[in-house]
Design a protein around this motif. Structure first.
Motif, mmCIF file in Angstrom:
data_model
loop_
_atom_site.group_PDB
_atom_site.id
_atom_site.type_symbol
_atom_site.label_atom_id
_atom_site.label_comp_id
_atom_site.label_asym_id
_atom_site.label_seq_id
_atom_site.Cartn_x
_atom_site.Cartn_y
_atom_site.Cartn_z
ATOM 1 N N GLY A 1 22.832 20.009 -58.234
ATOM 2 C CA GLY A 1 23.208 18.718 -57.659
ATOM 3 C C GLY A 1 22.067 18.071 -56.900
ATOM 4 N N LEU A 2 21.335 18.878 -56.133
ATOM 5 C CA LEU A 2 20.184 18.341 -55.398
ATOM 6 C C LEU A 2 19.102 17.845 -56.343
ATOM 7 N N LEU A 3 18.860 18.588 -57.417
ATOM 8 C CA LEU A 3 17.853 18.165 -58.395
ATOM 9 C C LEU A 3 18.254 16.857 -59.071
ATOM 10 N N ALA A 4 19.532 16.727 -59.443
ATOM 11 C CA ALA A 4 20.007 15.486 -60.071
ATOM 12 C C ALA A 4 19.902 14.309 -59.102
ATOM 13 N N ALA A 5 20.239 14.536 -57.839
ATOM 14 C CA ALA A 5 20.131 13.452 -56.850
ATOM 15 C C ALA A 5 18.693 13.018 -56.675
ATOM 16 N N TYR A 6 17.769 13.981 -56.722
ATOM 17 C CA TYR A 6 16.348 13.633 -56.569
ATOM 18 C C TYR A 6 15.872 12.803 -57.756
ATOM 19 N N LEU A 7 16.264 13.163 -58.985
ATOM 20 C CA LEU A 7 15.843 12.402 -60.166
ATOM 21 C C LEU A 7 16.422 11.000 -60.142
ATOM 22 N N ILE A 8 17.686 10.856 -59.767
ATOM 23 C CA ILE A 8 18.298 9.519 -59.699
ATOM 24 C C ILE A 8 17.594 8.644 -58.663
ATOM 25 N N PHE A 9 17.278 9.254 -57.514
ATOM 26 C CA PHE A 9 16.605 8.493 -56.469
ATOM 27 C C PHE A 9 15.219 8.046 -56.926
ATOM 28 N N ARG A 10 14.501 8.919 -57.663
ATOM 29 C CA ARG A 10 13.158 8.559 -58.131
ATOM 30 C C ARG A 10 13.214 7.433 -59.151
ATOM 31 N N ASN A 11 14.181 7.447 -60.084
ATOM 32 C CA ASN A 11 14.314 6.362 -61.059
ATOM 33 C C ASN A 11 14.671 5.048 -60.369
ATOM 34 N N TRP A 12 15.516 5.148 -59.353
ATOM 35 C CA TRP A 12 15.906 3.919 -58.633
ATOM 36 C C TRP A 12 14.713 3.288 -57.914
ATOM 37 N N LYS A 13 13.829 4.112 -57.333
ATOM 38 C CA LYS A 13 12.639 3.587 -56.670
ATOM 39 C C LYS A 13 11.698 2.914 -57.670
ATOM 40 N N LYS A 14 11.578 3.502 -58.872
ATOM 41 C CA LYS A 14 10.734 2.878 -59.887
ATOM 42 C C LYS A 14 11.254 1.500 -60.277
ATOM 43 N N LYS A 15 12.566 1.374 -60.460
ATOM 44 C CA LYS A 15 13.149 0.075 -60.807
ATOM 45 C C LYS A 15 12.946 -0.940 -59.693
ATOM 46 N N GLN A 16 13.026 -0.480 -58.445
ATOM 47 C CA GLN A 16 12.827 -1.387 -57.315
ATOM 48 C C GLN A 16 11.408 -1.951 -57.313
ATOM 49 N N ARG A 17 10.442 -1.100 -57.606
ATOM 50 C CA ARG A 17 9.061 -1.564 -57.631
ATOM 51 C C ARG A 17 8.847 -2.587 -58.739
ATOM 52 N N LYS A 18 9.448 -2.357 -59.925
ATOM 53 C CA LYS A 18 9.320 -3.314 -61.023
ATOM 54 C C LYS A 18 9.941 -4.654 -60.664
ATOM 55 N N ASN A 19 11.104 -4.642 -60.032
ATOM 56 C CA ASN A 19 11.768 -5.894 -59.657
ATOM 57 C C ASN A 19 10.952 -6.666 -58.633
ATOM 58 N N GLU A 20 10.338 -5.934 -57.700
ATOM 59 C CA GLU A 20 9.526 -6.617 -56.691
ATOM 60 C C GLU A 20 8.311 -7.301 -57.322
ATOM 61 N N LYS A 21 7.707 -6.654 -58.325
ATOM 62 C CA LYS A 21 6.560 -7.269 -58.992
ATOM 63 C C LYS A 21 6.983 -8.481 -59.810
ATOM 64 N N ALA A 22 8.158 -8.434 -60.424
ATOM 65 C CA ALA A 22 8.611 -9.536 -61.275
ATOM 66 C C ALA A 22 9.127 -10.709 -60.482
ATOM 67 N N ALA A 23 9.613 -10.528 -59.248
ATOM 68 C CA ALA A 23 10.201 -11.615 -58.463
ATOM 69 C C ALA A 23 9.118 -12.576 -58.005
ATOM 70 N N PRO A 24 9.410 -13.922 -58.026
ATOM 71 C CA PRO A 24 8.434 -14.908 -57.554
ATOM 72 C C PRO A 24 8.299 -14.838 -56.047
ATOM 73 N N ALA A 25 7.134 -15.156 -55.579
ATOM 74 C CA ALA A 25 6.865 -15.138 -54.142
ATOM 75 C C ALA A 25 7.562 -16.285 -53.459
ATOM 76 N N ASP A 26 8.316 -15.981 -52.392
ATOM 77 C CA ASP A 26 8.999 -17.029 -51.644
ATOM 78 C C ASP A 26 8.020 -17.785 -50.771
ATOM 79 N N SER A 27 8.430 -18.987 -50.437
ATOM 80 C CA SER A 27 7.614 -19.813 -49.545
ATOM 81 C C SER A 27 7.620 -19.228 -48.144
ATOM 82 N N LEU A 28 6.447 -19.197 -47.522
ATOM 83 C CA LEU A 28 6.332 -18.645 -46.182
ATOM 84 C C LEU A 28 6.997 -19.524 -45.155
#
Length: 576
Positions: free
Chosen positions: A436-463
């Motif tokens: 269970g701990l190993l599965a939770a670690y893999l899910i968390f790692r995949n979720w972090k990768k998706k977050q990084r991709k979304n941040e790169k794809a999102a347009p920069a907001d106005s300051l």
């Protein structure tokens, strides 16, 4: 005609012979010394069923004696030769003389079929009697009775404390019983429960047992038991009651005691065992228990100790007891829990002192000898090598659970204790947890990768402007005041009053910061100007209540409830 007269005369003679009353009193002897008890045996025998005892047996004036005890028994049977019912009443009275010389014991009376029967008075000779004081206050008497006045040294004897009175209402007034204390004896209370009132005590008195205790004389010879004291309380005054003193004849223990004998008198057994379930490791503590069980002077005797040795280090024991009063002393068991630390690996012998006791029933010494416990201590490397596969998996799992422990999931509760037997269910649970701990670690790692991709794809907001940025920062850093209320309630319920008042000060500072006010006086002026006089006065009163409760020496739960309610109501109104 002459034959009939002879028959009638024979019948009358038989009635006279078998229908009669025999009433006698006999002492056990007529010459007593100062330590003797006068035992009177009163026998009432009724030959025939036509006799009716109308009154109880009335004793004579016994003011020259202390009443030690009394008891009675009755029996009845049919004489087969005469077909006569014979009923016999036997009463025993034990008396302790108060004065020496010739003492006269008067007649004992009883009424049967409207006729008074009495015994013949007689004299006894008493020599060398010390004056006894039978405790009295008005018509209330306190008397101490010893079951066995001749005992061995350190052998317990049972004492019974009785109250005698003509007025039954006096029994409930006897309080504050104080047992005797003396250097040459130990006293152990048995019970302070009161018995039922016995209305048949001699001399038209009633009696009640108010205390029982055990006496352990620790020296031989003539030992005088001091008087027991009590108080007789009433609405008008308070009198002191003092019982009689009793002398014990304490016999010296026989010669030829074994080497290990100290002061144990009774019937005992001894054992020594190891209560540590894990493998014994050198330089690690081991719990060794020396248990003495039996009945006698169990709580007063010296327990056998574990002997010192160069193979181990031993510390002073923790003594625990599980005992109750018995017929021949205190019975139960005494446990001495020792901490033993082996100094080296290998087989070592833990030895106790020799133990023996004197058995007063058989009048002989019993030598139980020395008890030996064998311990097999292992080095740290040997303990690691001796572990099974399951124990290694359990240790690895425990280390992992301790490492990943979080406040949300208390994984330390899943730690595995060492077991002697193999448990497949424990191994299965450990494997499931790891997966269970190993599965939770893999899910968390995949979720972090998706977050990084979304941040790169999102347009920069106005300051935005500087003012808008500052406003966003203030909104982000703004504390929800309801969090303070929940936290204050938790602190109040847990009894952490110091942090409660610190949090209340922080809440006040946070609200003042929202309005840009530095002090409570500025805040009160601001409220008076912008919110009204009533709200400003409520603020002043609330601060005053907080200070009063903060420095109160004793915190009241109701007062803190009211204070928390006032804080919630007030700051909910003024908070932005």
């Amino acid at each position: 005609m002459q034959y009939r007269l002879t028959y009638i005369l024979a019948l009358l003679l038989s009635v006279t012979a078998y229908g009669q009353v025999n009433f006698t009193v006999t002492p056990d002897k007529t010459d007593y010394n100062g330590k003797d008890i006068v035992n009177l045996t009163i026998v009432l025998e009724l030959n025939g069923s036509e006799y009716n005892q109308q009154t109880p047996i009335r004793l004579p004036d016994l003011s020259k004696f202390n009443m030690i005890g009394t008891g009675s028994v009755n029996s009845g049977y049919m004489d087969p030769e005469t077909n006569t019912v014979i009923t016999q009443y036997v009463t025993r009275v034990a008396l302790e003389p108060k004065k020496k010389g010739k003492v006269k014991i008067g007649s004992v009376l009883v009424t049967i079929n409207n006729k008074i029967y009495k015994t013949e008075p007689f004299d006894i000779m008493v020599r060398d009697v010390e004056k006894k004081s039978l405790a009295a206050s008005g018509d209330v008497y306190l008397n101490m009775e010893i079951q066995d006045k001749e005992v061995y040294q350190d052998q317990p004897t049972i004492a019974v404390l009785k109250v005698y009175s003509r007025n039954m209402d006096n029994f409930r007034k006897v309080k504050n019983i104080r047992l005797p204390h003396q250097d040459n004896m130990d006293v152990q209370p048995v019970s302070f429960a009161r018995s039922e009132i016995d209305p048949s005590a001699p001399g038209n008195l009633s009696s009640q047992v108010v205390a029982m205790f055990m006496i352990f004389p620790n020296e031989s010879g003539s030992v005088e038991i001091p008087a027991v004291t009590a108080s007789l309380s009433s609405y008008s005054n308070k009198n002191k009651l003092t019982s009689n003193k009793v002398k014990l004849s304490v016999k010296k223990l026989p010669e030829g005691s074994p080497e290990g004998f100290k002061n144990a008198v009774g019937d005992f057994n001894i054992s020594v065992y190891n209560v540590t379930k894990e493998k014994i490791e050198a330089k690690k503590p081991v719990n060794v228990v020396v248990k003495v069980s039996g009945e006698g002077n169990l709580t007063n005797m010296e327990l056998p100790k574990i002997l010192p040795s160069p193979d181990y280090e031993v510390f002073a024991p923790k003594i625990t007891s599980n005992v109750v009063p018995g017929n021949a002393g205190i019975k139960g068991e005494i446990l001495a829990n020792y901490i033993v630390i082996p100094r080296k690996a290998g087989s070592l012998l833990v030895k106790t002192e020799p133990f023996s006791f004197f058995n007063p029933e058989h009048k002989e010494y019993v030598d139980l000898g020395q008890k030996i416990l064998t311990l097999n201590a292992m080095s740290h490397e040997q303990v690691l090598e001796a572990r099974t596969t399951v124990e290694k998996v359990n240790e690895y799992t425990n280390n992992l659970l301790e490492t990943v422990d979080t406040p949300v999931l208390k994984t330390t509760s899943f730690k595995v204790k060492e077991k002697d037997k193999f448990h497949w269910n424990i191994l299965l649970v450990n494997l499931l947890i790891l997966l269970g701990l190993l599965a939770a670690y893999l899910i968390f790692r995949n979720w972090k990768k998706k977050q990084r991709k979304n941040e790169k794809a999102a347009p920069a907001d106005s300051l935005g402007s500087v003012a808008e940025t500052e406003e966003q920062i203030r909104e982000t850093m703004k504390t929800d005041i309801n969090d303070y209320f929940s936290y204050l309630e938790n602190l109040k319920d847990s009894g952490d009053y110091q942090r409660f008042f610190q949090t209340a000060d922080e809440l006040d500072a946070e609200v003042r910061k929202q309005y840009g006010q530095d002090s409570t006086e500025d805040m009160r002026t601001f409220l008076e100007s912008h919110k009204g006089t009533v709200l400003a006065e409520e603020y002043r009163i609330l601060l005053q209540k907080i200070q009063i409760e903060k420095y109160a020496p004793v915190k009241s739960a109701d007062a803190l409830d009211d204070l928390l309610t006032g804080i919630v109501n007030f700051y909910s109104q003024i908070s932005k």
